[in-house]
Design an enzyme around this catalytic site. Structure first.
Site, PDB file in Angstrom:
ATOM      1  N   GLN A  37      -5.121  -0.695  -4.954  1.00 52.64           N
ATOM      2  CA  GLN A  37      -5.673  -1.840  -5.678  1.00 52.64           C
ATOM      3  C   GLN A  37      -6.409  -1.418  -6.938  1.00 52.64           C
ATOM      4  O   GLN A  37      -6.368  -2.116  -7.957  1.00 52.64           O
ATOM      5  CB  GLN A  37      -6.594  -2.640  -4.756  1.00 52.64           C
ATOM      6  CG  GLN A  37      -7.102  -3.936  -5.384  1.00 52.64           C
ATOM      7  CD  GLN A  37      -7.882  -4.777  -4.402  1.00 52.64           C
ATOM      8  OE1 GLN A  37      -7.542  -4.840  -3.222  1.00 52.64           O
ATOM      9  NE2 GLN A  37      -8.934  -5.435  -4.864  1.00 52.64           N
ATOM     10  N   CYS A  62      -3.012  -2.556   5.987  1.00 49.83           N
ATOM     11  CA  CYS A  62      -3.197  -1.231   6.573  1.00 49.83           C
ATOM     12  C   CYS A  62      -4.571  -1.116   7.228  1.00 49.83           C
ATOM     13  O   CYS A  62      -4.792  -0.276   8.103  1.00 49.83           O
ATOM     14  CB  CYS A  62      -3.018  -0.137   5.523  1.00 49.83           C
ATOM     15  SG  CYS A  62      -4.161  -0.244   4.127  1.00 49.83           S
ATOM     16  N   CYS A  80       0.836  -1.201   0.000  1.00 48.60           N
ATOM     17  CA  CYS A  80       0.000   0.000   0.000  1.00 48.60           C
ATOM     18  C   CYS A  80       0.872   1.251   0.000  1.00 48.60           C
ATOM     19  O   CYS A  80       1.758   1.402   0.843  1.00 48.60           O
ATOM     20  CB  CYS A  80      -0.899  -0.027   1.231  1.00 48.60           C
ATOM     21  SG  CYS A  80      -1.658   1.552   1.647  1.00 48.60           S
ATOM     22  N   GLU A  81       0.634   2.137  -0.953  1.00 49.08           N
ATOM     23  CA  GLU A  81       1.462   3.341  -1.043  1.00 49.08           C
ATOM     24  C   GLU A  81       1.152   4.355   0.060  1.00 49.08           C
ATOM     25  O   GLU A  81       1.926   5.288   0.262  1.00 49.08           O
ATOM     26  CB  GLU A  81       1.287   4.000  -2.406  1.00 49.08           C
ATOM     27  CG  GLU A  81      -0.079   4.586  -2.675  1.00 49.08           C
ATOM     28  CD  GLU A  81      -0.179   5.219  -4.055  1.00 49.08           C
ATOM     29  OE1 GLU A  81      -0.906   6.217  -4.187  1.00 49.08           O
ATOM     30  OE2 GLU A  81       0.469   4.714  -4.998  1.00 49.08           O
ATOM     31  N   HIS A  82       0.050   4.173   0.771  1.00 47.92           N
ATOM     32  CA  HIS A  82      -0.305   5.121   1.825  1.00 47.92           C
ATOM     33  C   HIS A  82       0.352   4.795   3.159  1.00 47.92           C
ATOM     34  O   HIS A  82       0.686   5.702   3.923  1.00 47.92           O
ATOM     35  CB  HIS A  82      -1.829   5.149   2.003  1.00 47.92           C
ATOM     36  CG  HIS A  82      -2.554   5.568   0.768  1.00 47.92           C
ATOM     37  ND1 HIS A  82      -3.738   4.972   0.357  1.00 47.92           N
ATOM     38  CD2 HIS A  82      -2.254   6.493  -0.174  1.00 47.92           C
ATOM     39  CE1 HIS A  82      -4.141   5.533  -0.766  1.00 47.92           C
ATOM     40  NE2 HIS A  82      -3.266   6.446  -1.113  1.00 47.92           N
ATOM     41  N   HIS A  83       0.523   3.496   3.446  1.00 45.89           N
ATOM     42  CA  HIS A  83       1.071   3.097   4.751  1.00 45.89           C
ATOM     43  C   HIS A  83       2.268   2.156   4.650  1.00 45.89           C
ATOM     44  O   HIS A  83       2.792   1.718   5.666  1.00 45.89           O
ATOM     45  CB  HIS A  83      -0.023   2.412   5.593  1.00 45.89           C
ATOM     46  CG  HIS A  83      -1.214   3.271   5.844  1.00 45.89           C
ATOM     47  ND1 HIS A  83      -2.352   3.216   5.082  1.00 45.89           N
ATOM     48  CD2 HIS A  83      -1.435   4.238   6.779  1.00 45.89           C
ATOM     49  CE1 HIS A  83      -3.234   4.092   5.519  1.00 45.89           C
ATOM     50  NE2 HIS A  83      -2.709   4.724   6.543  1.00 45.89           N
ATOM     51  N   HIS A 119      -5.931  -6.034   2.854  1.00 47.02           N
ATOM     52  CA  HIS A 119      -5.038  -4.893   3.049  1.00 47.02           C
ATOM     53  C   HIS A 119      -4.620  -4.822   4.515  1.00 47.02           C
ATOM     54  O   HIS A 119      -5.456  -4.638   5.401  1.00 47.02           O
ATOM     55  CB  HIS A 119      -5.739  -3.588   2.645  1.00 47.02           C
ATOM     56  CG  HIS A 119      -5.984  -3.485   1.163  1.00 47.02           C
ATOM     57  ND1 HIS A 119      -5.419  -2.497   0.388  1.00 47.02           N
ATOM     58  CD2 HIS A 119      -6.719  -4.258   0.328  1.00 47.02           C
ATOM     59  CE1 HIS A 119      -5.796  -2.656  -0.866  1.00 47.02           C
ATOM     60  NE2 HIS A 119      -6.588  -3.720  -0.925  1.00 47.02           N
TER      61      HIS A 119
END
Length: 210
Positions: free
Chosen positions: A134, A164, A93-96, A162
């Site tokens: 995703q 995250c 995940c690019e956010h976390h 996920h």
């Protein structure tokens, strides 16, 4: 920013950042969470994490579409759906920077040529081994097959867990996200999509997922 400019910036950044700087950053993170990066159990951790991230993000070093260019034309006359189900993948995940673990399901309707099934799996890995969301991963896989193979249609469905969401925040263990993208005939023909869904259900996907 266009793709070529983004790649140029990545290459420039890769030249500027040394392995030692990456390992120092990881030590800083360990200190920030309350650890001692110089205790025995953590001495090699910065080196291991740096090496692991190169593996997690190996997709940046390739154009995943390249694997699709070697095709077989001896399937001329075959115009039915080609379906490859349950392609396992791991992404991040690019956010976390937390894992995304799931399966991709791909279908396409060939026009005169087909691609080796292992190439479809490699295509999934090529895009998955990047920092992702995703929805974008699903789109990239379907679009690549459509652009390179030029089939009558492409379908891609991804189901994934996920971490995250599983290990932080709302902590909903077991929840899975389903995304889909359709190209060509799959986009316009509702009956064709239903046939694809049915083939997936025959492999015991979760009831009511679609």
């Amino acid at each position: 920013m266009d793709t070529s400019a983004a790649k140029a910036n990545l290459e420039k950044l890769d030249r500027q950042v040394t392995r030692e700087e990456v390992e120092d950053a990881i030590r800083t993170l360990l200190i920030w969470v309350g650890e001692d990066p110089y205790r025995e159990g953590l001495l090699e951790t910065p080196k291991r994490v740096a090496k692991a991230f190169k593996e997690y993000c190996a997709g940046y070093a390739m154009d995943p579409r390249d694997v699709l260019y070697r095709t077989f034309e001896d399937a001329v006359g075959y115009e039915d759906m080609v379906v490859l189900r349950h392609i396992p993948f791991e992404s991040m995940c690019e956010h976390h920077l937390a894992p995304i673990v799931g399966n991709a399901h791909i279908a396409y309707i060939p026009v005169g040529r087909v691609v080796g099934i292992s190439k479809l799996a490699r295509l999934v890995d090529g895009y998955a081994r990047r920092l992702q969301i995703q929805e974008r991963l699903t789109f990239e896989i379907a679009q690549a097959i459509g652009e390179v193979l030029k089939p009558k249609g492409v379908a891609c469905i991804i189901e994934a867990e996920h971490f995250c969401m599983k290990c932080r925040g709302v902590r909903k263990n077991g929840s899975r996200l389903t995304t889909s993208h359709f190209v060509g005939a799959f986009s316009s023909d509702h009956g064709l999509r239903q046939e694809f869904y049915q083939r997936l259900r025959c492999e015991a996907l979760p009831t009511g997922a679609y």
